[in-house]
Structure formats: structure tokens, C-alpha cells
Write an enzyme that holds these catalytic residues in place. Structure first.
Site, PDB file in Angstrom:
ATOM      1  CG  HIS A  67      -1.887   0.986   1.185  1.00 21.96           C
ATOM      2  ND1 HIS A  67      -3.038   1.122   2.033  1.00 21.96           N
ATOM      3  CD2 HIS A  67      -2.088   2.237   0.590  1.00 21.96           C
ATOM      4  CE1 HIS A  67      -3.609   2.341   1.778  1.00 21.96           C
ATOM      5  NE2 HIS A  67      -3.084   2.950   0.908  1.00 21.96           N
ATOM      6  CD  GLU A 115       0.092   5.190  -0.969  1.00 18.07           C
ATOM      7  OE1 GLU A 115       0.967   5.473  -0.166  1.00 18.07           O
ATOM      8  OE2 GLU A 115      -1.327   5.405  -0.748  1.00 18.07           O
ATOM      9  CG  HIS A 119       1.813   8.106   2.587  1.00 13.00           C
ATOM     10  ND1 HIS A 119       1.664   8.752   3.924  1.00 13.00           N
ATOM     11  CD2 HIS A 119       0.865   7.958   1.897  1.00 13.00           C
ATOM     12  CE1 HIS A 119       0.315   8.131   3.884  1.00 13.00           C
ATOM     13  NE2 HIS A 119      -0.359   7.666   2.825  1.00 13.00           N
TER      14      HIS A 119
HETATM   15  P1  5GP Z   1      -3.524   6.644   1.982  1.00 14.18           P
HETATM   16  O1  5GP Z   1      -4.447   7.649   1.374  1.00 14.18           O
HETATM   17  O2  5GP Z   1      -2.863   7.100   3.381  1.00 14.18           O
HETATM   18  O3  5GP Z   1      -2.182   6.159   1.211  1.00 14.18           O
HETATM   19  O4  5GP Z   1      -4.329   5.327   2.028  1.00 14.18           O
HETATM   20  C1  5GP Z   1      -5.782   5.091   2.430  1.00 14.18           C
HETATM   21  C2  5GP Z   1      -6.314   5.254   1.126  1.00 14.18           C
HETATM   22  O5  5GP Z   1      -5.819   4.414   0.299  1.00 14.18           O
HETATM   23  C3  5GP Z   1      -7.849   4.687   1.366  1.00 14.18           C
HETATM   24  O6  5GP Z   1      -8.922   5.810   1.061  1.00 14.18           O
HETATM   25  C4  5GP Z   1      -8.067   3.225   0.569  1.00 14.18           C
HETATM   26  O7  5GP Z   1      -9.169   3.221   0.180  1.00 14.18           O
HETATM   27  C5  5GP Z   1      -7.164   3.685  -0.339  1.00 14.18           C
HETATM   28  N1  5GP Z   1      -6.475   2.611  -1.086  1.00 14.18           N
HETATM   29  C6  5GP Z   1      -5.955   1.307  -0.304  1.00 14.18           C
HETATM   30  N2  5GP Z   1      -5.618   0.793  -1.219  1.00 14.18           N
HETATM   31  C7  5GP Z   1      -5.776   1.342  -2.488  1.00 14.18           C
HETATM   32  C8  5GP Z   1      -5.389   0.928  -4.004  1.00 14.18           C
HETATM   33  O8  5GP Z   1      -4.970  -0.399  -3.964  1.00 14.18           O
HETATM   34  N3  5GP Z   1      -5.637   1.752  -4.923  1.00 14.18           N
HETATM   35  C9  5GP Z   1      -6.200   2.920  -4.647  1.00 14.18           C
HETATM   36  N4  5GP Z   1      -6.393   3.582  -5.834  1.00 14.18           N
HETATM   37  N5  5GP Z   1      -6.428   3.524  -3.470  1.00 14.18           N
HETATM   38  C10 5GP Z   1      -6.138   2.590  -2.576  1.00 14.18           C
END
Ligand code: 5GP
Length: 248
Positions: A67, A115, A119
Site C-alpha cells: 500500500h 502515495e 507520504h
Molecule cells: P493513504 O491515502 O493514506 O495512502 O491510504 C488510504 C486510502 O488508500 C484509502 O482511501 C484507501 O481506500 C485507499 N487505497 C487502498 N488501497 C488502494 C489501492 O490499491 N488503490 C487505490 N487507488 N486506493 C487504495
């Protein structure tokens, strides 16, 4: 592989992984003043990602994918550093394999841009991660060295219609890595008996040594949830869902 051997191998090879992948100049020494304290290597289980967003992903990977590699706080981030796909073109085959956009498998780069901006631009305070190539390459290196998929296999923790105890999974991983991971779950939806395993996090110090995800005195296990539906798993039973084609 025995736990102690696994630990030794991991610790000695994690820095090496970063140096090789991202072309890091060596161990980060000029990063001591930044406010975030740890890096979190977040693995997610694609079947649960699809469940979380209620998307019928036709063929999600049947292995844990990346992720992200997240500093624990969004501090010291460079908000004006745009994502540039050209910089990571060399990494494309591994990115598609190990860091796919599970939700939009035909267009991964939106996810990578997200990402990086959320991050990566914070993690880039470390010398070892201070370019897009180093951030994505270094993350891939950590993922490969952590070998979560084969470690789970060796521990006999496989997707199953039978439930696991969260404490068993955490204890088994802790014995392999020598540090306490964090496991995130989707709470049971209406009609479901138990929570569903979604993410496994392994944490690093700023000099990229494995550390416990939560130390005494830090915000505890009931702390912040990372995704909209994900929360730190409750102690108790949990479902580790098989990919759709093998669900019986
Ligand atoms: P962050 O924004 O902190 O990186 O992670 C949380 C978000 O990432 C959540 O909204 C979650 O739904 C989204 N997310 C998790 N896995 C994936 C993925 O494989 N693809 C996409 N586009 N969003 C993801």
C-alpha cells in the site's frame, strides 16, 4: 528459516536493499531533526481492499502487495514536489507486480502519484529516500526483503474459510521479525460474524532498522485507523479471505 536466522538476515539486508534499489548514498545521517519518528511499511491484502471499497475486482493479486511506505506523521513534507512517472520508469515491472493499484488495475500511476504526494514527499527527508526513484525503489527493496508472503506461508497462515486469532498472527509474525507488527482489519459488516484482515504493517526507525510499531508511551493500539474502513484489529477471531476464484 529459523526466526533468529530470519531476523539476522533481515537486519543485515534491509539497508542493502535500499542502497541497491534507489542508489542511496549511504545511511541517513542528516535527518535527525525531522519530527516524524517511524516509517511504516504497509502491506495490504487485495481481496480485502476490494471488499473495503465494495468493488468487484475481477482478478485481484493473490499475494500481499504494497500500500505504501508511510512516515507516521505528515510532517516535513515537500508539497510542491510533483510526481514524475519518468523517474520510476525503470521500476515499472516490479511496481506493477508488487505495488499495483488494486482498485484501478488499468491505471496504476494515479495511486503512485497519491502515495508520493501524501507520504513520499515526507519520507524524502531521509537521504536514503530523497528522490522518487529512491522512495519507490527503496520501498520495493524493503518489501522484497521483508518477504511477508513467504513468511506467512512458512507460518502456515494462509487464506482460509476458517478464522484465525489475531493474537496468533501477531505473535507468529513477531517471532519471525523480532518486532511487533500492527494488523488492521475491516470491522464486521452487517450479517458478518467477524472482522476481516486487511493490512499488515511493519515499522522502521529512521535509519531503517525494524522496530516495534507501537512502543510503550506511544499512541496505543486503539489509535488511528489508516483507511476509511480499516481499524486496528480487535483481539479475537478474524477472516483472512481467499481470492474469489479459490473461495469454496
Ligand atoms: P493513504 O491515502 O493514506 O495512502 O491510504 C488510504 C486510502 O488508500 C484509502 O482511501 C484507501 O481506500 C485507499 N487505497 C487502498 N488501497 C488502494 C489501492 O490499491 N488503490 C487505490 N487507488 N486506493 C487504495
Amino acid at each position: 528459516m529459523k526466526p533468529a536466522a530470519a531476523r539476522g538476515l533481515l537486519l543485515s539486508s534491509l539497508c542493502l536493499a535500499l542502497c541497491c534499489r534507489g542508489g542511496a548514498r549511504g545511511s541517513p545521517t542528516s535527518s535527525d531533526n525531522h519530527e516524524w519518528k517511524k516509517l511504516i511499511m504497509v502491506h495490504h491484502w487485495p481481496v480485502t481492499v476490494c471488499k473495503e471499497v465494495e468493488k468487484d475486482c475481477r482478478d485481484p493479486p493473490d499475494y500481499w502487495t504494497i500500500h505504501g511506505l508511510w512516515p507516521d506523521r505528515a510532517e516535513e513534507c515537500n508539497g510542491s514536489w510533483p510526481f514524475n512517472f519518468e523517474e520510476i520508469k525503470d521500476l515499472l515491472p516490479e511496481m506493477k507486480m508488487y505495488w499495483p493499484d488494486v482498485i484501478h488495475p488499468l491505471n496504476h500511476s494515479h495511486f503512485w502519484k497519491h502515495e508520493w504526494e501524501k507520504h513520499g514527499t515526507c519520507a524524502a527527508q531521509l537521504d536514503a529516500l530523497n528522490s522518487q526513484k529512491k522512495y519507490f525503489g527503496g520501498s520495493l527493496g524493503l518489501y522484497e526483503k521483508l518477504e511477508l508472503n513467504s513468511i506467512l506461508q512458512k507460518l502456515g497462515i494462509k487464506p482460509s474459510i476458517n478464522y484465525y486469532q489475531i493474537s496468533d498472527i501477531k505473535d507468529a509474525l513477531a517471532s519471525m521479525y523480532g518486532v511487533v507488527p500492527k494488523v488492521q482489519c475491516l470491522p464486521p459488516k452487517q450479517g458478518e460474524e467477524v472482522q476481516t484482515i486487511g493490512q499488515i504493517e511493519l515499522c522502521f526507525t529512521k535509519d531503517l532498522r525494524l522496530r516495534n510499531c507501537t512502543e510503550p508511551g506511544e499512541l496505543g493500539e486503539s489509535g488511528r485507523a489508516w483507511g476509511p474502513g480499516l481499524e486496528v484489529c480487535e483481539d479475537g477471531p478474524a477472516f483472512y479471505p481467499p481470492p474469489p476464484q479459490s473461495a469454496r
